[in-house]
Design a protein around this motif. Structure first.
Motif, short mmCIF file in Angstrom:
data_model
loop_
_atom_site.label_atom_id
_atom_site.label_comp_id
_atom_site.label_asym_id
_atom_site.label_seq_id
_atom_site.Cartn_x
_atom_site.Cartn_y
_atom_site.Cartn_z
N LYS A 346 -56.69 -35.48 -48.72
CA LYS A 346 -56.34 -34.70 -47.54
C LYS A 346 -55.38 -33.58 -47.95
N PRO A 347 -55.31 -32.51 -47.17
CA PRO A 347 -54.38 -31.43 -47.48
C PRO A 347 -52.93 -31.94 -47.46
N ALA A 348 -52.08 -31.19 -48.11
CA ALA A 348 -50.66 -31.57 -48.11
C ALA A 348 -50.09 -31.49 -46.71
N ALA A 349 -49.17 -32.39 -46.41
CA ALA A 349 -48.56 -32.41 -45.08
C ALA A 349 -47.71 -31.16 -44.87
N PRO A 350 -47.62 -30.67 -43.62
CA PRO A 350 -46.81 -29.48 -43.34
C PRO A 350 -45.35 -29.71 -43.76
N SER A 351 -44.76 -28.65 -44.32
CA SER A 351 -43.41 -28.78 -44.86
C SER A 351 -42.33 -28.76 -43.80
N ASP A 352 -42.70 -28.25 -42.60
CA ASP A 352 -41.65 -28.13 -41.59
C ASP A 352 -41.42 -29.43 -40.83
N TYR A 385 -62.90 -35.11 -48.55
CA TYR A 385 -62.83 -33.83 -47.87
C TYR A 385 -62.30 -32.79 -48.83
N LYS A 386 -62.76 -31.59 -48.59
CA LYS A 386 -62.26 -30.48 -49.40
C LYS A 386 -62.18 -29.25 -48.51
N LYS A 390 -64.43 -22.09 -44.31
CA LYS A 390 -64.51 -22.20 -42.85
C LYS A 390 -64.18 -23.62 -42.41
N GLY A 391 -63.07 -24.11 -42.86
CA GLY A 391 -62.70 -25.46 -42.52
C GLY A 391 -62.91 -26.39 -43.70
N SER A 433 -71.56 -28.54 -46.17
CA SER A 433 -70.73 -27.59 -45.42
C SER A 433 -71.21 -27.47 -43.99
N GLY A 434 -70.31 -26.95 -43.15
CA GLY A 434 -70.68 -26.68 -41.76
C GLY A 434 -70.88 -27.92 -40.94
N LEU A 435 -70.27 -29.03 -41.35
CA LEU A 435 -70.43 -30.26 -40.58
C LEU A 435 -69.49 -30.26 -39.38
N LYS A 436 -69.82 -31.12 -38.43
CA LYS A 436 -69.02 -31.24 -37.22
C LYS A 436 -68.58 -32.69 -37.04
#
Length: 473
Positions: A346-352, A385-386, A390-391, A433-436
């Motif tokens: 998963k992407p890194a968690a928001p720093s704020d 996930y990557k 576009k998302g 790609s382009g999955l929902k």
């Protein structure tokens, strides 16, 4: 018996004088009677019993007419020396079996011989064989315009002895059923004929014209004519055609389907716990049948079997069914999925610290196999996930030597065999790609026509649930 007369008769036999063998005597005990004669058409032998004479005369007699009388003449006598035997064995195998033969038999004490008629067999024998029904049909007659159903037959191969058919394969109205199936595998050349008569005595002739017959050299001397069993009939050659090769069956291993050809018949040989079961009947297929699945063919809980397909018999062309084309069948395998509620990357968690990542990720995101010896499982395919342009994308990674087919469905519904699929090659990756959210990814092992490996069954791989940023509480 008079020695001088015997020497004279021996000379007659050698010189082939066209006359009966000398004058007779009153010694009735030295004569040959009809009751002393037996004939076997089966072995093509004539047997003559004589208790006193040591020499017996026999020859082929010719029938003709003289002064309105039927007369018989022997142009050459054969001298048979009995020695210590009291039974003469005369070979008849050289005689023509399609005409009446007359054999004259006498001793030197008989004024005229006994005439034995070996009746002619039919000149024409027509044998037909229907390879489709395995029906044999035999007709015989004096000519092709006057044929009648044969009542009995015997057969042989090129090198075998003559065979007498078993009771269930005897002729009825000239036909026999279930014949010569054993020769259809490779084809064969057979010979058939009507059998000769069994060993029996002779009886007074049934030919009225022969009831009053005479010696050709003395038309005042009557001779008696007797009928014997017939010789075997004319041999007829019969070619048994071999089975054609089995039909071509188109198999779509990638799709997990096959095509059954038209005018074919098939059966499924099942294998359970190592035991093979061959069904007693076949299923007929009149037209081309495409898209037949393995699940349709394998009955019940059978996991494997063999599809056997052949071209059906053609009764109009008298052709038997073809050889079997055999195709091993295996129920499609389902893949071993393993649950994983974590998002692999998963992407890194928001720093704020104001937001957190939400979303459940992909359920059941790995495909594994089990090692029976160690009990461990090895991941063959995994998903993560990557971030894309576009998302998020879903990336499938294949670490195995197998190839897979991937189908994305809008809801949880197993794809059909013809669903549009993407290929996940061996030791490669595939980006979706382009999955929902809510879409469902299905996977199955790919079939291989080269190795004749069937495609597996589609298995749910996971439900798309992309990660989201949510306000921190």
């Amino acid at each position: 018996m008079k020695t001088g007369k015997k020497l004279k008769l021996a000379a007659v036999a050698v010189c082939s004088v066209a006359a009966w063998a000398g004058a007779g005597t009153n010694n009735a005990s030295a004569s040959v009677n009809a009751s002393d004669i037996q004939v076997s058409g089966t072995s093509q032998k004539m047997y003559v019993n004589t208790s006193e004479d040591k020499e017996l005369f026999f020859g082929t007699a010719t029938r003709s007419k003289r002064a309105g009388k039927v007369v018989f003449k022997v142009s050459a006598w054969n001298l048979y020396e009995l020695g210590d035997s009291t039974r003469a064995e005369i070979d008849l195998s050289k005689l023509s079996n399609v005409k009446d033969n007359f054999i004259a038999v006498k001793t030197d004490d008989m004024e005229v011989p006994v005439i034995v008629r070996i009746p002619a067999t039919d000149k024409v024998s027509v044998v037909t064989y229907n390879g489709a029904t395995q029906e044999l049909d035999i007709k015989t007659g004096a000519n092709k315009q006057n044929l009648k159903a044969a009542s009995a037959y015997e057969w042989r191969t090129v090198y075998s002895n003559w065979q007498v058919p078993e009771a269930s394969k005897q002729l009825t109205d000239g036909k026999a059923q279930g014949m010569f199936g054993e020769f259809q595998y490779q084809g064969a050349t057979l010979y058939l004929r009507t059998p000769g008569g069994e060993l029996s005595g002779v009886t007074e002739t049934t030919d009225i014209d022969l009831r009053n017959s005479y010696d050709a050299n003395n038309t005042d001397k009557a001779v008696k004519v007797y009928d014997a069993p017939k010789l075997p009939g004319k041999e007829t050659k019969l070619n048994i055609a071999k089975q054609a090769n089995g039909p071509s069956v188109s198999v779509q291993y990638n799709a997990g389907t096959l095509t059954l050809p038209k005018l074919s018949e098939y059966r499924i040989v099942t294998i359970s716990d190592g035991d093979m079961v061959i069904p007693g009947s076949v299923t007929k297929n009149t037209s081309v049948k495409k898209g037949v699945t393995v699940d349709e063919l394998l009955p019940g809980t059978s996991e494997e079997g063999i599809l056997e397909v052949r071209t059906e018999p053609n009764t109009s062309k008298k052709k038997c069914a073809s050889k079997w084309t055999r195709i091993p069948l295996e129920k499609p395998d389902t893949l071993d999925t393993a649950g994983n509620d974590e998002i692999a990357a998963k992407p890194a968690a928001p720093s704020d610290g104001l937001y957190k990542w939400g979303g459940g990720g992909i359920k059941n995101v790995t495909i594994t196999n089990s090692d029976s010896s160690s009990g461990t499982k090895t991941v063959l395919v995994n998903a993560e996930y990557k971030s894309g342009s576009k998302g998020y994308d879903v990336v499938l990674s294949n670490t195995s030597d197998n190839s897979y087919r991937i189908v994305v469905m809008d809801k949880e519904e197993k794809p059909g065999n013809n669903a549009s699929a993407k290929a996940l090659k061996a030791k490669a990756s595939l980006t979706l790609s382009g999955l929902k959210d809510g879409q469902v990814i299905y996977i199955r092992q790919e079939g291989n026509s080269r190795t004749k490996t069937w495609a597996g069954e589609y298995t749910k791989f996971g439900t798309v649930d992309f990660p989201k940023q949510e306000p921190a509480s």
